[in-house]
Write a protein that holds these residues in place. Sequence first.
Motif, PDB file in Angstrom:
ATOM      1  N   PHE A  24      30.934  50.866  58.295  1.00  0.00           N
ATOM      2  CA  PHE A  24      31.463  52.148  58.740  1.00  0.00           C
ATOM      3  C   PHE A  24      31.251  53.219  57.674  1.00  0.00           C
ATOM      4  CE2 PHE A  24      34.420  49.822  61.736  1.00  0.00           C
ATOM      5  CZ  PHE A  24      33.863  50.363  62.886  1.00  0.00           C
ATOM      6  N   GLN A  25      31.572  52.882  56.445  1.00  0.00           N
ATOM      7  CA  GLN A  25      31.575  53.868  55.375  1.00  0.00           C
ATOM      8  C   GLN A  25      30.176  54.176  54.862  1.00  0.00           C
ATOM      9  OE1 GLN A  25      34.228  51.882  52.710  1.00  0.00           O
ATOM     10  NE2 GLN A  25      36.046  52.287  53.934  1.00  0.00           N
ATOM     11  N   ASN A  26      29.328  53.136  54.709  1.00  0.00           N
ATOM     12  CA  ASN A  26      28.038  53.312  54.042  1.00  0.00           C
ATOM     13  C   ASN A  26      26.869  53.479  55.002  1.00  0.00           C
ATOM     14  OD1 ASN A  26      29.429  52.902  51.628  1.00  0.00           O
ATOM     15  ND2 ASN A  26      29.092  50.696  51.680  1.00  0.00           N
ATOM     16  N   VAL A  27      26.965  52.909  56.178  1.00  0.00           N
ATOM     17  CA  VAL A  27      25.864  52.995  57.138  1.00  0.00           C
ATOM     18  C   VAL A  27      26.124  54.075  58.180  1.00  0.00           C
ATOM     19  CG1 VAL A  27      24.568  51.744  58.907  1.00  0.00           C
ATOM     20  CG2 VAL A  27      25.243  50.565  56.801  1.00  0.00           C
ATOM     21  N   LEU A  28      27.310  54.039  58.792  1.00  0.00           N
ATOM     22  CA  LEU A  28      27.619  54.980  59.861  1.00  0.00           C
ATOM     23  C   LEU A  28      28.216  56.290  59.356  1.00  0.00           C
ATOM     24  CD1 LEU A  28      29.189  52.381  62.293  1.00  0.00           C
ATOM     25  CD2 LEU A  28      26.951  53.456  62.518  1.00  0.00           C
ATOM     26  N   ARG A  29      28.648  56.304  58.093  1.00  0.00           N
ATOM     27  CA  ARG A  29      29.288  57.490  57.506  1.00  0.00           C
ATOM     28  C   ARG A  29      30.530  57.892  58.289  1.00  0.00           C
ATOM     29  NH1 ARG A  29      26.966  57.017  52.686  1.00  0.00           N
ATOM     30  NH2 ARG A  29      24.698  56.987  52.841  1.00  0.00           N
ATOM     31  N   VAL A  30      31.252  56.906  58.785  1.00  0.00           N
ATOM     32  CA  VAL A  30      32.491  57.145  59.515  1.00  0.00           C
ATOM     33  C   VAL A  30      33.657  56.720  58.631  1.00  0.00           C
ATOM     34  CG1 VAL A  30      33.877  56.450  61.505  1.00  0.00           C
ATOM     35  CG2 VAL A  30      31.422  56.819  61.760  1.00  0.00           C
ATOM     36  N   THR A 131      36.432  58.859  77.909  1.00  0.00           N
ATOM     37  CA  THR A 131      35.169  58.948  77.174  1.00  0.00           C
ATOM     38  C   THR A 131      35.117  57.814  76.157  1.00  0.00           C
ATOM     39  OG1 THR A 131      35.124  61.362  77.390  1.00  0.00           O
ATOM     40  CG2 THR A 131      33.692  60.381  75.714  1.00  0.00           C
ATOM     41  N   VAL A 132      34.035  57.067  76.156  1.00  0.00           N
ATOM     42  CA  VAL A 132      33.818  55.990  75.183  1.00  0.00           C
ATOM     43  C   VAL A 132      32.622  56.373  74.319  1.00  0.00           C
ATOM     44  CG1 VAL A 132      33.204  53.567  74.861  1.00  0.00           C
ATOM     45  CG2 VAL A 132      34.778  54.227  76.692  1.00  0.00           C
ATOM     46  N   ARG A 133      32.826  56.367  73.025  1.00  0.00           N
ATOM     47  CA  ARG A 133      31.758  56.718  72.092  1.00  0.00           C
ATOM     48  C   ARG A 133      31.498  55.528  71.165  1.00  0.00           C
ATOM     49  NH1 ARG A 133      33.459  61.745  68.918  1.00  0.00           N
ATOM     50  NH2 ARG A 133      31.295  61.627  68.238  1.00  0.00           N
ATOM     51  N   PRO A 134      30.549  54.680  71.531  1.00  0.00           N
ATOM     52  CA  PRO A 134      30.264  53.513  70.687  1.00  0.00           C
ATOM     53  C   PRO A 134      29.678  53.925  69.340  1.00  0.00           C
ATOM     54  CG  PRO A 134      29.321  53.265  72.897  1.00  0.00           C
ATOM     55  CD  PRO A 134      29.728  54.693  72.747  1.00  0.00           C
ATOM     56  N   LEU A 135      30.063  53.209  68.310  1.00  0.00           N
ATOM     57  CA  LEU A 135      29.390  53.304  67.021  1.00  0.00           C
ATOM     58  C   LEU A 135      28.270  52.269  67.039  1.00  0.00           C
ATOM     59  CD1 LEU A 135      32.559  53.543  64.805  1.00  0.00           C
ATOM     60  CD2 LEU A 135      30.824  55.317  65.014  1.00  0.00           C
ATOM     61  N   VAL A 136      27.098  52.635  66.532  1.00  0.00           N
ATOM     62  CA  VAL A 136      25.933  51.760  66.662  1.00  0.00           C
ATOM     63  C   VAL A 136      25.293  51.516  65.299  1.00  0.00           C
ATOM     64  CG1 VAL A 136      23.688  51.417  67.761  1.00  0.00           C
ATOM     65  CG2 VAL A 136      25.508  52.647  68.981  1.00  0.00           C
ATOM     66  N   ILE A 137      25.029  50.256  65.015  1.00  0.00           N
ATOM     67  CA  ILE A 137      24.290  49.855  63.819  1.00  0.00           C
ATOM     68  C   ILE A 137      22.950  49.288  64.275  1.00  0.00           C
ATOM     69  CG2 ILE A 137      24.171  48.168  61.940  1.00  0.00           C
ATOM     70  CD1 ILE A 137      27.130  48.454  61.572  1.00  0.00           C
ATOM     71  N   GLY A 138      21.865  49.842  63.742  1.00  0.00           N
ATOM     72  CA  GLY A 138      20.532  49.384  64.117  1.00  0.00           C
ATOM     73  C   GLY A 138      19.532  49.641  63.009  1.00  0.00           C
ATOM     74  N   PRO A 139      18.264  49.408  63.278  1.00  0.00           N
ATOM     75  CA  PRO A 139      17.246  49.545  62.228  1.00  0.00           C
ATOM     76  C   PRO A 139      17.087  50.963  61.698  1.00  0.00           C
ATOM     77  CG  PRO A 139      16.232  49.136  64.380  1.00  0.00           C
ATOM     78  CD  PRO A 139      17.692  48.908  64.541  1.00  0.00           C
ATOM     79  N   ASP A 140      17.557  51.963  62.455  1.00  0.00           N
ATOM     80  CA  ASP A 140      17.395  53.338  61.984  1.00  0.00           C
ATOM     81  C   ASP A 140      18.462  53.778  60.992  1.00  0.00           C
ATOM     82  OD1 ASP A 140      15.152  53.617  63.561  1.00  0.00           O
ATOM     83  OD2 ASP A 140      16.259  54.414  65.270  1.00  0.00           O
ATOM     84  N   ASN A 141      19.598  53.063  60.922  1.00  0.00           N
ATOM     85  CA  ASN A 141      20.622  53.478  59.963  1.00  0.00           C
ATOM     86  C   ASN A 141      21.048  52.378  58.989  1.00  0.00           C
ATOM     87  OD1 ASN A 141      22.101  51.920  61.736  1.00  0.00           O
ATOM     88  ND2 ASN A 141      23.485  53.542  62.396  1.00  0.00           N
TER      89      ASN A 141
END
Length: 304
Positions: A24-30, A131-141
Amino acid sequence: MVSSSHEALHWVFQKDPALLTRAFQNVLRVPFPEPRDFAVLNTDVTEIEPVERRVDTLMRVETDEGAYLLVVEAQGKKDEEKRSSWPYYLSYLYAKYRVEPVLLVITQSSATARWAAQPIRRGLPGWDSLTVRPLVIGPDNVPVIASEREAERDVPLAVLSAMTHGRGPQAAAILEPLAFALRTVDGESAAVFGQLIESCLGDPRAKDLWRDLMSEIRYFFNNPVAEKVREEGRVEGRVEGREEGRAEDRSEITLEILEWRGIPVSGAVRERVLACTDLNQLKVWSQRAVHVTRAEDLFSEGRG
């Protein structure tokens, strides 16, 4: 035990739950509160018969700011059914636990990541009831961790990097340093991480390379002298009494990386690599093998 790429993508978080908040903190910046405790929960979100529904991984995270439910879903491809099941999961889990749910989707596909990140809106046009806003981890982040030092600094994140990028052209650059970084964790964790990564590698040649790398790691953990060195915090990877076997492994791995990348290996290059018994030199050559454009460039002193 984990048997598929789908399982591995979410199971890694069960092995190291703290990886979730680092993601969350390092990849998604959330911003996500620092966890005090984790608890893996039952993944069954079936309300009543006849429809059975299950999330991939469900965790309760306790923080100083309150508790959260982390719902982790591994997604291999686009699936429009998920756009109805994900809102159900979150609503049901909140009703059941009265704890705020957070949906995290992890995928190896950039296209799937973009699809999964789209908000799910239910209600009138211009007036969403839900409203549902998924957080996504993938090859781009997820960062590509391709140095042993970086991998040793955060082994679980390096494992996630290998799992996320394991189907791409950067796999070879990630696998070699990560395999040797696994010496810094306990043997059980190294074995679990090793299987997780193997299950996510799509290229058969990458799987073969990873198995060869892991055979050396298994030797390291099964050797009592190596274990003593590791426990003393001096993980050098060069244990007295087994240099010859390790040199042979390193030589073969170096040649495998070149062949996997489609780089022709002459008889002279093969002979020189196989004849080398200096582990330090072989380590340099195996790292160069990930980047060189000609096999002869392994021996260029101007390269890192």
